[in-house]
Scaffold this motif. Structure first.
Motif, PDB file in Angstrom:
ATOM      1  N   LYS A 212     102.032 -64.510  77.568  1.00  0.00           N
ATOM      2  CA  LYS A 212      99.674 -64.608  77.380  1.00  0.00           C
ATOM      3  C   LYS A 212      99.453 -63.283  77.929  1.00  0.00           C
ATOM      4  N   HIS A 213     100.116 -63.055  79.749  1.00  0.00           N
ATOM      5  CA  HIS A 213      99.542 -62.081  80.064  1.00  0.00           C
ATOM      6  C   HIS A 213     100.184 -60.777  80.342  1.00  0.00           C
ATOM      7  N   THR A 214      99.079 -59.809  80.185  1.00  0.00           N
ATOM      8  CA  THR A 214      99.484 -58.247  80.311  1.00  0.00           C
ATOM      9  C   THR A 214      99.109 -57.764  81.513  1.00  0.00           C
ATOM     10  N   ASP A 215      98.510 -58.455  82.408  1.00  0.00           N
ATOM     11  CA  ASP A 215      97.857 -57.319  83.541  1.00  0.00           C
ATOM     12  C   ASP A 215      97.734 -58.494  84.986  1.00  0.00           C
ATOM     13  N   ASP A 216      97.676 -58.102  85.607  1.00  0.00           N
ATOM     14  CA  ASP A 216      97.859 -58.532  87.094  1.00  0.00           C
ATOM     15  C   ASP A 216      97.309 -60.339  87.446  1.00  0.00           C
ATOM     16  N   PHE A 217      97.354 -61.281  87.647  1.00  0.00           N
ATOM     17  CA  PHE A 217      96.618 -62.559  87.753  1.00  0.00           C
ATOM     18  C   PHE A 217      97.317 -63.466  88.476  1.00  0.00           C
ATOM     19  N   GLU A 218      96.506 -64.210  88.375  1.00  0.00           N
ATOM     20  CA  GLU A 218      97.295 -65.693  89.457  1.00  0.00           C
ATOM     21  C   GLU A 218      96.863 -67.073  88.379  1.00  0.00           C
ATOM     22  N   PHE A 219      98.464 -67.415  90.126  1.00  0.00           N
ATOM     23  CA  PHE A 219      98.033 -69.425  89.590  1.00  0.00           C
ATOM     24  C   PHE A 219      97.891 -70.141  90.593  1.00  0.00           C
ATOM     25  N   TYR A 220      97.615 -71.481  90.455  1.00  0.00           N
ATOM     26  CA  TYR A 220      98.296 -72.199  91.255  1.00  0.00           C
ATOM     27  C   TYR A 220      98.387 -73.597  90.708  1.00  0.00           C
ATOM     28  N   VAL A 221      99.108 -73.570  91.993  1.00  0.00           N
ATOM     29  CA  VAL A 221      99.953 -75.207  92.023  1.00  0.00           C
ATOM     30  C   VAL A 221      99.079 -76.577  92.462  1.00  0.00           C
ATOM     31  N   ASN A 222      99.002 -77.596  91.953  1.00  0.00           N
ATOM     32  CA  ASN A 222      98.164 -78.521  92.804  1.00  0.00           C
ATOM     33  C   ASN A 222      98.272 -80.096  92.648  1.00  0.00           C
ATOM     34  N   TYR A 223      98.128 -80.408  93.130  1.00  0.00           N
ATOM     35  CA  TYR A 223      98.319 -82.148  93.207  1.00  0.00           C
ATOM     36  C   TYR A 223      97.754 -82.435  91.618  1.00  0.00           C
ATOM     37  N   ALA A 224      98.019 -83.759  90.910  1.00  0.00           N
ATOM     38  CA  ALA A 224      97.830 -84.400  89.497  1.00  0.00           C
ATOM     39  C   ALA A 224      97.912 -85.172  89.200  1.00  0.00           C
ATOM     40  N   ASP A 225      97.344 -85.501  87.935  1.00  0.00           N
ATOM     41  CA  ASP A 225      97.137 -87.157  88.043  1.00  0.00           C
ATOM     42  C   ASP A 225      98.188 -87.864  88.652  1.00  0.00           C
ATOM     43  N   LEU A 226      96.428 -88.058  90.005  1.00  0.00           N
ATOM     44  CA  LEU A 226      96.494 -89.408  90.498  1.00  0.00           C
ATOM     45  C   LEU A 226      95.707 -90.268  91.213  1.00  0.00           C
ATOM     46  N   ASP A 227      96.090 -90.961  89.533  1.00  0.00           N
ATOM     47  CA  ASP A 227      95.058 -91.587  89.175  1.00  0.00           C
ATOM     48  C   ASP A 227      95.468 -93.171  89.862  1.00  0.00           C
ATOM     49  N   ARG A 228      96.206 -93.702  90.088  1.00  0.00           N
ATOM     50  CA  ARG A 228      97.101 -94.742  90.218  1.00  0.00           C
ATOM     51  C   ARG A 228      97.001 -94.501  91.874  1.00  0.00           C
ATOM     52  N   TYR A 229      95.972 -93.706  92.216  1.00  0.00           N
ATOM     53  CA  TYR A 229      95.872 -93.965  93.758  1.00  0.00           C
ATOM     54  C   TYR A 229      94.217 -94.214  94.155  1.00  0.00           C
ATOM     55  N   SER A 230      94.022 -94.934  95.146  1.00  0.00           N
ATOM     56  CA  SER A 230      92.416 -94.693  95.488  1.00  0.00           C
ATOM     57  C   SER A 230      91.803 -94.244  95.707  1.00  0.00           C
ATOM     58  N   LYS A 231      90.861 -93.421  95.745  1.00  0.00           N
ATOM     59  CA  LYS A 231      89.700 -92.447  96.094  1.00  0.00           C
ATOM     60  C   LYS A 231      90.036 -92.217  97.961  1.00  0.00           C
ATOM     61  N   ALA A 232      89.928 -93.334  98.925  1.00  0.00           N
ATOM     62  CA  ALA A 232      90.591 -92.995  99.883  1.00  0.00           C
ATOM     63  C   ALA A 232      92.125 -92.882 100.609  1.00  0.00           C
ATOM     64  N   GLU A 233      92.764 -93.255  99.510  1.00  0.00           N
ATOM     65  CA  GLU A 233      94.067 -92.747  99.358  1.00  0.00           C
ATOM     66  C   GLU A 233      93.597 -90.770  99.207  1.00  0.00           C
ATOM     67  N   ILE A 234      93.574 -90.683  98.303  1.00  0.00           N
ATOM     68  CA  ILE A 234      93.137 -88.791  97.732  1.00  0.00           C
ATOM     69  C   ILE A 234      92.889 -88.492  99.060  1.00  0.00           C
ATOM     70  N   ALA A 235      92.073 -89.297 100.055  1.00  0.00           N
ATOM     71  CA  ALA A 235      90.805 -88.329 100.587  1.00  0.00           C
ATOM     72  C   ALA A 235      91.947 -88.158 101.574  1.00  0.00           C
ATOM     73  N   ALA A 236      92.887 -89.085 102.224  1.00  0.00           N
ATOM     74  CA  ALA A 236      93.787 -88.888 103.030  1.00  0.00           C
ATOM     75  C   ALA A 236      94.836 -87.525 103.049  1.00  0.00           C
ATOM     76  N   LEU A 237      95.076 -87.664 101.329  1.00  0.00           N
ATOM     77  CA  LEU A 237      95.981 -86.964 101.156  1.00  0.00           C
ATOM     78  C   LEU A 237      95.591 -84.834 101.520  1.00  0.00           C
ATOM     79  N   GLY A 238      94.460 -84.967 102.023  1.00  0.00           N
ATOM     80  CA  GLY A 238      93.598 -83.862 102.120  1.00  0.00           C
ATOM     81  C   GLY A 238      93.142 -82.607 101.251  1.00  0.00           C
ATOM     82  N   SER A 239      93.943 -81.678 100.958  1.00  0.00           N
ATOM     83  CA  SER A 239      93.654 -80.386  99.713  1.00  0.00           C
ATOM     84  C   SER A 239      94.202 -80.760  98.822  1.00  0.00           C
TER      85      SER A 239
END
Length: 924
Positions: free
Chosen positions: A468-495
């Protein structure tokens, strides 16, 4: 015999050096183990300088000297902030990561600052001395490489490294940077539980069949606890059609802060609390880094002993202010101190089972590894959950190292091992997110697509299409679906952002190809999660199909036209079209990376719909068969720029600075080691010469003048050796050693000759006896004595007889002459002279032995003629019956010519000339 053994060992060493060795490194938080594989040697553990199988993962810098292992531990007690350990979990962490805060709390005597450019962890000891985590880990790997190279006596550049399974992209990239600093080529980063599972499978290969078998590998190390559910099964490869065992990780759970270190720290704090309670000093023991380091060391010893005993005395001399400390600690007290830790021990096991979607009923066995699993309470807690006996048949310390070594041999080009496929699993799902403008003034939509889901196997390739893109664009690859991990573990994962990809000149590319596009396939981005768990965007392409008449398909060059014309002469038109179509499909499949199952199904449906459309067109217009339009897939590369989003990589000038720093440290250590070795070698040789001259057997080999001169030289060097030199250098000690050896080698060589000569003479006599026995046999294999088996000529027999006679006479003469000489006189009969005679005799005998091996008996001409005559009589007997002979028979019965009456030329042995008899057999 010693000389023969020495020569054999030398040849074996030369053969070994022609191969290529590889190694594995299990760089744990507390210990480092090194595995090696070299040609002709099975997998084994490389020993360190102290001949131990594991080395403490700690290094220290003091007075410009680097030490690693036990020596570094000793320095760490005297000067704690000069020794660096427990580094692994700091890799790839920014200064604000909670894991860094936890490290500061556990080891408060370090000065940890952030790198001004990368914001990563830096240990700063002074204004002129600081180290990044990558630099410290690289130096540990340099030592591991040295241990491996010393074990196999050859250079090593390739390795496989084990990592905790919870390492994300930042940690894995940081470890690869450290390996690069150590000048190591990493064949693969393998998760520790996958390496253990591979090691277990290799040694239980015979038990694996087509039915899946499920195991749980539970690990409690120094820093973390993990559990992995794996399956073993025989699977047929779709391409090679081979059936190979496959180990696949199905579920993983972990606790990155629960391990033996936490238990040890609890004991350390308990001991400090008990000492402060005694009130023997007003100083709080926890404020003294040296006292805290002593307590930490004793807590480690206490933890290990209480795993096997119910109570033990903790004892520390001069803990602080010359005060000794002694305390009885029971296992019950240890379990009470760590009461809140035991329930956490089963959480990774439960997480692994949940993510694998399996129950304990189908698990064959729970197998333990890691040093922390030796704690009795840990085993009791796990056993209470699984309701079955625990598997303890693995080497808890070395199983990961050996599994990684097997993988290194498999990946290296210099070895061939039995195939054992390892399929690991993704712990942190990855997704692609991008913005899409629907147009008509509507709000921009944020679109997310799953890329690698939880427990997806890897290595694996994926493709995502943007249509659907007809001009320059950008996309990101991120960590996702981390519900099984605690907040402390997600924080330890970093960015949580992994990669940003910017596409450029898209509009121009679409405009350029707009006229020839028949079917727009969109912009395809290709991704790869390799066997090290490293994510990459491997390329971006704009894919479309354009139409091209078949008549013009091969008009690219004159040569292609000529080739097409010749192919039409030897093949039917229909067959040619079929072959071209198949080739196009094959090439297309070979160029595109592997896709997910949904994408492949969509591709098949799209292809089938095209075939249906083509059939309809053909039915509607049968005359258009000669005007067939061929669809050609075009893939145009799209310019893109990929940027990591987690931690700035160690690259550019910063990397060059680290390389220069480590090179200077390595050079300084090499010089220090060389200086110490030269000093020790000179000191040892002085003592050796003095001791040897006191022994009667050695003293007899030196004259009075030589002995006096040597003792005087040793005395002078001994006094000089312990003087304080302003600038001691290895070259000075090496030169002094060479001068001393020049004097001492005279009497030492005489003694060696006198000691080794009897063995050499015995060996020569043995060879002479063997040669004489062979000579007796050889005399019966000449033409004169045995015409039926004339293997040797008389000249050859006489030559061997002459060598034996001369050697015997020489040995008797020289032995008698040597016995008349004093032991301190110059050697007349040397071991080398004896070995030269042995070589001469051996050459003559081997020549004759080889000749008898290749000798073959010759057929007698008379026997062949009798056989022909019998055949002719049979032919005549079966002829007309009137007693007449055919013309052929008459010709065969003609009398032999003069040449035929003579013996064959091959049987004639010319008498050698005088020059030929003197030529050695090796030159004939």
């Amino acid at each position: 015999m010693k000389l023969v053994l020495l020569l054999s060992a030398l040849l074996a060493g030369i053969a070994l050096s022609q191969g290529t060795a590889v190694m594995s490194v299990d760089l744990g938080t507390e210990w480092m183990k090194v595995g090696i594989v070299s040609p002709g040697v099975p997998m084994e553990i490389a020993l360190n300088r102290e001949s131990k199988r594991k080395t403490p993962a700690i290094l220290a810098f003091r007075d410009g000297t680097r030490t690693i292992g036990e020596d570094a531990q000793t320095i760490g007690i005297k000067d704690p902030n000069s020794a660096y350990g427990y580094l692994l979990d700091l890799l790839g962490k920014t200064i604000d990561n909670p894991i860094v805060d936890l490290y500061r709390k556990r080891f408060p005597y370090y000065n940890i600052v952030g790198d001004p450019e990368r914001n990563t962890v830096v240990f700063r000891k002074s204004d002129t001395e600081e180290f990044s985590v990558e630099e410290l880990v690289a130096q540990m790997l340099v030592k591991a490489k040295q241990f491996a190279e010393e074990s196999v006596n050859q250079p090593i550049t390739e390795c496989v490294l084990t990592v905790p399974g919870y390492f994300g992209q930042a940690e894995r990239e940081a470890l690869l940077s450290a390996a690069q600093l150590a000048n190591l080529k990493v064949l693969q980063l393998i998760n520790d539980y996958a390496a253990v599972a591979l090691n277990y499978g290799v040694f239980h290969r015979g038990e694996i069949n087509e039915t899946a078998q499920y195991f749980v590998f539970y690990d409690m190390g120094a820093y973390k606890t993990s559990a992995a559910v794996v399956s073993y099964q025989l699977v047929k490869d779709k391409q090679t059609r081979e059936i190979n065992p496959v180990v696949q990780v199905l579920g993983v759970g972990y606790d990155r802060t629960l391990g033996g270190l936490e238990i040890q720290l609890r004991l350390r704090d308990y001991l400090a609390q008990e000492f402060n309670a005694l009130k023997k000093t007003k100083t709080d023991v926890t404020t003294s880094p040296r006292a805290l380091a002593k307590l930490f060391k004793e807590a480690g010893r206490l933890k290990n002993v209480l795993s096997a005993n119910t109570e033990f005395f903790a004892q520390i001399e001069n803990l602080i202010e010359d005060i000794d400390f002694k305390l009885t600690v029971t296992r019950e007290k240890l379990e009470q101190i760590c009461e809140d830790l035991w329930p956490r021990a089963t959480k990774p096991l439960e997480q692994a089972l949940a993510s694998s979607h399996l129950s304990l009923d189908v698990i064959n066995q729970v197998i333990l590894f890691g040093g922390g699993t030796r704690v009795p309470r840990v085993q009791e807690t796990i056993k209470a959950v699984i309701k079955q006996e625990l598997g303890k048949n693995l080497n808890a310390d070395e199983s990961a190292t050996m599994g990684a070594a097997y993988k290194a041999a498999d990946l290296s080009a210099g070895f061939k091992v039995k195939k054992f496929v390892v399929k690991d699993a993704t712990l942190f799902p990855l997704q692609v997110s991008f913005e899409r403008d629907p147009g008509n003034g509507a709000d921009v939509k944020q679109v997310k697509r799953a890329l690698f889901a939880l427990m997806n196997p890897y290595p694996q390739k994926k493709v995502i299409t943007f249509n659907k893109h007809t001009d320059d664009f950008e996309f990101y690859v991120n960590y996702a679906d981390l519900d099984r991990y605690s907040k402390a573990e997600i924080a330890a994962l970093g960015s949580l952002n992994v990669t940003k990809v910017q596409l450029k000149e898209v509009k121009e590319l679409l405009k350029k190809s707009k006229k020839e596009v028949v079917d727009n396939k969109g912009i395809k981005a290709y991704f790869y999660l390799d066997d090290s768990g490293i994510f990459r965007c491997t390329g971006v392409e704009y894919v479309y199909e354009k139409q091209k008449p078949e008549d013009d398909a091969d008009d690219d060059s004159t040569l292609s036209k000529i080739g097409s014309t010749f192919s039409k002469l030897f093949s039917k038109e229909g067959e040619e079209k079929k072959d071209d179509s198949e080739q196009e499909e094959t090439d297309s499949a070979g160029e595109e990376p592997s896709k997910s199952e949904d994408n492949e199904k969509a591709k098949e449906e799209e292809a089938s719909s095209k075939e249906q459309k083509s059939d309809e067109i053909t039915k509607q217009d049968p005359e258009a068969k000669n005007e067939t339009i061929k669809l050609v897939t075009v893939k145009s590369p799209v310019k893109y720029e990929s940027q990591t989003q987690f931690v700035v990589a160690l690259a550019g000038s910063r990397y060059d600075q680290s390389v220069a720093k480590l090179a200077a440290i390595n050079k300084a250590e090499e010089q220090r080691v060389r200086l110490e070795s030269a000093f020790n070698a000179l000191e040892a040789h002085i003592i050796e010469v003095q001791q040897k001259l006191d022994e009667e057997s050695y003293a007899k080999c030196a004259t009075a003048e030589e002995k006096e001169k040597l003792l005087a030289e040793c005395s002078t060097l001994g006094e000089w050796l312990y003087e304080d030199l302003e600038d001691p250098k290895a070259e000075i000690y090496e030169e002094k050693l060479a001068q001393l050896k020049k004097l001492s080698n005279v009497f030492l060589a005489r003694h060696w000759e006198h000691e080794e000569r009897p063995e050499a003479i015995k060996a020569l006599k043995g060879m002479i006896d063997g040669a004489e026995k062979f000579l007796v046999t050889g005399r019966n294999l000449t033409k004169d004595t045995n015409p039926q088996k004339d293997v040797f000529t008389q000249v050859e027999i006489d030559t061997l007889d002459k060598v034996i006679t001369e050697t015997n006479a020489w040995l008797k003469t020289e032995t008698a002459a040597q016995k008349k000489l004093a032991k301190n006189a110059d050697i007349r009969l040397s071991v080398k002279d004896i070995t030269d005679k042995m070589s001469l005799l051996d050459r003559e005998v081997k020549y004759l032995v080889n000749k008898i091996k290749i000798w073959k008996p010759k057929a007698k001409p008379a026997a062949e003629k009798d056989k022909k005559k019998e055949e002719e009589e049979e032919v005549v007997a079966s002829g007309s019956g009137d007693g007449t002979k055919t013309e052929d028979a008459e010709q065969q019965q003609e009398p032999p010519t003069k040449e035929e009456q003579q013996e064959p030329v091959d049987d004639i042995t010319p008498t050698p000339t005088e020059e030929e008899t003197k030529t050695p057999h090796s030159e004939l």
